[in-house]
Design a protein around this motif. Structure first.
Motif, PDB file in Angstrom:
ATOM      1  N   LEU A  92       0.787  -1.312   0.051  1.00 62.27           N
ATOM      2  CA  LEU A  92      -0.063   0.067   0.025  1.00 62.27           C
ATOM      3  C   LEU A  92       0.901   1.244   0.125  1.00 62.27           C
ATOM      4  O   LEU A  92       0.280   2.496  -0.122  1.00 62.27           O
ATOM      5  CB  LEU A  92      -1.014   0.072   1.170  1.00 62.27           C
ATOM      6  CG  LEU A  92      -2.054   0.718   1.494  1.00 62.27           C
ATOM      7  CD1 LEU A  92      -2.714   0.919  -0.184  1.00 62.27           C
ATOM      8  CD2 LEU A  92      -3.008   0.591   2.578  1.00 62.27           C
ATOM      9  N   HIS A  93       1.999   1.244   0.303  1.00 57.58           N
ATOM     10  CA  HIS A  93       2.839   2.462   0.355  1.00 57.58           C
ATOM     11  C   HIS A  93       4.431   2.034   0.278  1.00 57.58           C
ATOM     12  O   HIS A  93       5.143   1.352   1.086  1.00 57.58           O
ATOM     13  CB  HIS A  93       2.740   3.207   1.485  1.00 57.58           C
ATOM     14  CG  HIS A  93       3.500   4.730   1.333  1.00 57.58           C
ATOM     15  ND1 HIS A  93       2.659   5.706   0.848  1.00 57.58           N
ATOM     16  CD2 HIS A  93       4.692   4.750   1.670  1.00 57.58           C
ATOM     17  CE1 HIS A  93       3.805   6.875   1.104  1.00 57.58           C
ATOM     18  NE2 HIS A  93       5.020   6.016   1.561  1.00 57.58           N
ATOM     19  N   SER A 129       1.316   7.187  -6.772  1.00 61.38           N
ATOM     20  CA  SER A 129       0.604   7.768  -5.616  1.00 61.38           C
ATOM     21  C   SER A 129       1.450   9.100  -5.161  1.00 61.38           C
ATOM     22  O   SER A 129       2.545   9.202  -5.586  1.00 61.38           O
ATOM     23  CB  SER A 129       0.651   6.701  -4.428  1.00 61.38           C
ATOM     24  OG  SER A 129       0.006   5.630  -4.946  1.00 61.38           O
ATOM     25  N   CYS A 181      -3.859   7.432  -6.194  1.00 57.73           N
ATOM     26  CA  CYS A 181      -3.794   7.589  -4.628  1.00 57.73           C
ATOM     27  C   CYS A 181      -3.451   8.981  -4.336  1.00 57.73           C
ATOM     28  O   CYS A 181      -2.128   9.292  -4.943  1.00 57.73           O
ATOM     29  CB  CYS A 181      -3.486   6.574  -4.231  1.00 57.73           C
ATOM     30  SG  CYS A 181      -3.356   6.257  -2.379  1.00 57.73           S
ATOM     31  N   ASP A 197      -5.716   8.944   0.772  1.00 59.74           N
ATOM     32  CA  ASP A 197      -4.839   8.842   1.941  1.00 59.74           C
ATOM     33  C   ASP A 197      -4.936   9.796   3.138  1.00 59.74           C
ATOM     34  O   ASP A 197      -4.621  11.104   2.653  1.00 59.74           O
ATOM     35  CB  ASP A 197      -3.484   8.553   1.282  1.00 59.74           C
ATOM     36  CG  ASP A 197      -2.484   7.927   2.482  1.00 59.74           C
ATOM     37  OD1 ASP A 197      -2.755   7.707   3.456  1.00 59.74           O
ATOM     38  OD2 ASP A 197      -1.218   8.223   1.963  1.00 59.74           O
ATOM     39  N   SER A 210      -2.436   9.414   5.715  1.00 57.75           N
ATOM     40  CA  SER A 210      -1.533   8.751   6.754  1.00 57.75           C
ATOM     41  C   SER A 210      -0.788  10.346   7.207  1.00 57.75           C
ATOM     42  O   SER A 210      -0.227  10.064   8.609  1.00 57.75           O
ATOM     43  CB  SER A 210      -0.396   8.245   5.862  1.00 57.75           C
ATOM     44  OG  SER A 210      -1.075   6.993   5.258  1.00 57.75           O
ATOM     45  N   PHE A 266      -7.894   5.361   2.616  1.00 62.23           N
ATOM     46  CA  PHE A 266      -6.817   4.631   3.054  1.00 62.23           C
ATOM     47  C   PHE A 266      -5.810   5.500   4.222  1.00 62.23           C
ATOM     48  O   PHE A 266      -5.929   6.608   3.992  1.00 62.23           O
ATOM     49  CB  PHE A 266      -5.794   4.232   2.001  1.00 62.23           C
ATOM     50  CG  PHE A 266      -6.051   3.122   1.040  1.00 62.23           C
ATOM     51  CD1 PHE A 266      -6.457   2.069   1.785  1.00 62.23           C
ATOM     52  CD2 PHE A 266      -6.202   3.448  -0.228  1.00 62.23           C
ATOM     53  CE1 PHE A 266      -6.734   0.905   0.701  1.00 62.23           C
ATOM     54  CE2 PHE A 266      -6.558   2.460  -1.274  1.00 62.23           C
ATOM     55  CZ  PHE A 266      -6.929   1.116  -0.759  1.00 62.23           C
ATOM     56  N   THR A 318      -2.631   4.765   4.222  1.00 63.08           N
ATOM     57  CA  THR A 318      -1.760   3.837   3.723  1.00 63.08           C
ATOM     58  C   THR A 318      -0.238   3.443   4.607  1.00 63.08           C
ATOM     59  O   THR A 318       0.071   2.321   4.203  1.00 63.08           O
ATOM     60  CB  THR A 318      -1.014   4.382   2.312  1.00 63.08           C
ATOM     61  OG1 THR A 318      -0.325   5.544   2.500  1.00 63.08           O
ATOM     62  CG2 THR A 318      -2.324   4.923   1.491  1.00 63.08           C
ATOM     63  N   HIS A 319       0.082   4.289   5.296  1.00 66.71           N
ATOM     64  CA  HIS A 319       1.662   3.726   5.807  1.00 66.71           C
ATOM     65  C   HIS A 319       1.427   4.492   7.545  1.00 66.71           C
ATOM     66  O   HIS A 319       1.796   5.981   7.384  1.00 66.71           O
ATOM     67  CB  HIS A 319       2.641   4.142   5.153  1.00 66.71           C
ATOM     68  CG  HIS A 319       2.930   5.551   4.562  1.00 66.71           C
ATOM     69  ND1 HIS A 319       1.908   6.365   3.880  1.00 66.71           N
ATOM     70  CD2 HIS A 319       3.758   6.693   5.007  1.00 66.71           C
ATOM     71  CE1 HIS A 319       2.151   7.542   3.873  1.00 66.71           C
ATOM     72  NE2 HIS A 319       3.553   7.418   4.298  1.00 66.71           N
ATOM     73  N   GLY A 375      -2.689   0.787   6.275  1.00 66.63           N
ATOM     74  CA  GLY A 375      -1.577  -0.077   5.929  1.00 66.63           C
ATOM     75  C   GLY A 375      -0.395   0.213   7.191  1.00 66.63           C
ATOM     76  O   GLY A 375       0.040   1.409   7.472  1.00 66.63           O
ATOM     77  N   GLY A 416       1.828  -1.227   4.207  1.00 64.87           N
ATOM     78  CA  GLY A 416       2.396  -0.042   3.840  1.00 64.87           C
ATOM     79  C   GLY A 416       3.723   0.190   4.078  1.00 64.87           C
ATOM     80  O   GLY A 416       3.959   1.225   4.685  1.00 64.87           O
ATOM     81  N   VAL A 435      -6.938  -4.460   0.310  1.00 66.33           N
ATOM     82  CA  VAL A 435      -6.551  -3.200  -0.507  1.00 66.33           C
ATOM     83  C   VAL A 435      -7.636  -3.126  -1.816  1.00 66.33           C
ATOM     84  O   VAL A 435      -7.811  -2.359  -2.156  1.00 66.33           O
ATOM     85  CB  VAL A 435      -5.030  -3.396  -0.915  1.00 66.33           C
ATOM     86  CG1 VAL A 435      -4.734  -2.017  -1.815  1.00 66.33           C
ATOM     87  CG2 VAL A 435      -4.290  -2.932   0.479  1.00 66.33           C
TER      88      VAL A 435
END
Length: 408
Positions: free
Chosen positions: A68-69, A168, A192, A234, A236, A255, A257-258, A287, A327, A398
């Protein structure tokens, strides 16, 4: 005879291509000595039995593996020259490392925060387009990595021995106050986008901001436009209130993502329970992040795959296996050294907690994209997770969100 554990997880159609080999090095572009893609440091494999390893390989063959990342570029050996390296706007993708990663798809976040071609501040529109176009030009000259725009592209990549490259962007600062720039980015293949990086922008607040005012009116318009376009969202690096507002305003799942769980380590870089729960309640996915010195815990204050997986298990217990993925946010090269070189540009200090921890030269067991997913799946197998739950965490969750968020 080659040991099963040394063989690639999946056979990818890698031909030995190196970035920009369609050009003449030293004539068409400046040559920079790059880090080794494989075996740069003695990062350890997760130890499993032969029977468990065979199961791991079966899982890679049968199920989608989606990061995811990540940042699948190769860092230069001399990181003191990194800003000058980035000024040339030419990133070198780690094709050899990716060929043994077992990945079928990767959300690659380029290096837009450090796309400092015309500005030392990064995130400028022209520089982001330059960075993205240069990377995609290189990808277009080989066969193993393919520019991904649809969920079918991911399915086809696995079937064809390829890796789907999902463009992304970690923040939306470059769109400024121009909503239609989201359409342009979608047209160029972005699928993304983060609301904000650590610094605030026209959409909302990043995690660096001492006061988080949430999504702006323009930010709400941007979320709705991304929903209509089919760009996954996202949060994050967004502040907590901005994250909650985004989840509420979005018509589709989003998401994280990380990141990881702030309940395990008090850092703004990680998410509090209410944000993780709100994300899951709308069908979204978090993620788990592995960049150096992020997903630490009091139990595992030396960053390794063990602390990383403690965050995974915490989030699974909090919101269920259907809402957690991986991620890793890793790259090919000295990630710790890169953070040191870019402390100010990437707001590293602002995103770290105030708890003391042992600094590591690399995150043992999950140091780069080549080893991340093989070791993640080994860990899950070793700790008794079912095939079904593993399949969800390494790609199924995902894929479910992408089918709901992408236009096709």
């Amino acid at each position: 005879m080659t040991d099963l554990k040394d063989a690639p997880m999946q056979q990818k159609n890698y031909t030995g291509y190196k970035s920009f080999s369609y050009l003449e090095a030293g004539t068409d572009y400046k040559v920079w000595p790059l880090s080794a893609e494989l075996n740069r440091v003695p990062s350890r494999k997760v130890s499993v039995s032969n029977e468990e390893e065979a199961r791991v390989r079966r899982l890679f063959q049968q199920h989608l593996m989606i990061s995811l990342h990540d940042h699948c570029f190769i860092a230069p050996e001399d990181l003191s020259q990194f800003l000058e390296f980035r000024r040339w706007g030419r990133d070198f993708t780690g094709y050899e490392g990716l060929s043994v990663s077992g990945l079928d798809a990767v959300f690659d976040n380029l290096m837009n925060g450090t796309a400092m071609i015309t500005s030392r501040g990064g995130w400028k529109w022209d520089d982001v387009i330059y960075d993205m176009g240069m990377r995609l030009s290189d990808i277009a000259h080989q066969e193993m990595v393919v520019h991904c725009k649809t969920t079918q592209d991911i399915v086809d990549a696995k079937k064809n021995g390829q890796i789907a490259f999902i463009v992304s962007l970690e923040g939306a600062a470059m769109i400024e106050n121009e909503l239609d720039r989201l359409d342009i980015l979608y047209g160029l293949g972005v699928r993304c986008m983060g609301i904000a990086y650590s610094e605030g922008n026209a959409l909302g607040s990043g995690l660096k901001e001492p006061r988080d005012g949430g999504l702006t009116t323009f930010g709400r318009q941007a979320v709705k436009r991304m929903n209509k376009l089919g760009i996954a969202i996202d949060v994050s690096h967004s502040g907590d209130q901005t994250s909650l507002d985004t989840i509420e305003v979005s018509d589709k799942p989003i998401f994280i993502t990380h990141a990881g769980a702030r309940a395990l380590w008090n850092s703004n870089r990680l998410k509090p329970d209410d944000v993780i729960q709100a994300c899951a309640a709308k069908g979204g996915v978090i993620g788990i992040e592995a960049a150096p010195h992020t997903t630490l815990t009091e139990k595992h204050s030396r960053h390794s795959i063990e602390s990383f997986m403690e965050h995974f298990e915490y989030c699974v217990n909090l919101v269920g296996i259907d809402h957690v993925a991986f991620g890793p946010d890793v790259l090919f090269g000295d990630h710790v050294g890169l953070h040191t070189a870019l402390t100010e540009a990437l707001s590293i200090g602002a995103s770290r907690g105030h708890l003391s921890y042992e600094k590591v030269p690399y995150v043992d067991g999950i140091e780069n994209p080549a080893e991340a997913f093989p070791n993640i799946v080994r860990w899950l197998v070793k700790h008794g997770y079912s095939d079904g739950d593993i399949a969800k965490a390494v790609g199924g969750n995902v894929m479910r969100v992408l089918k709901e968020t992408w236009a096709r």
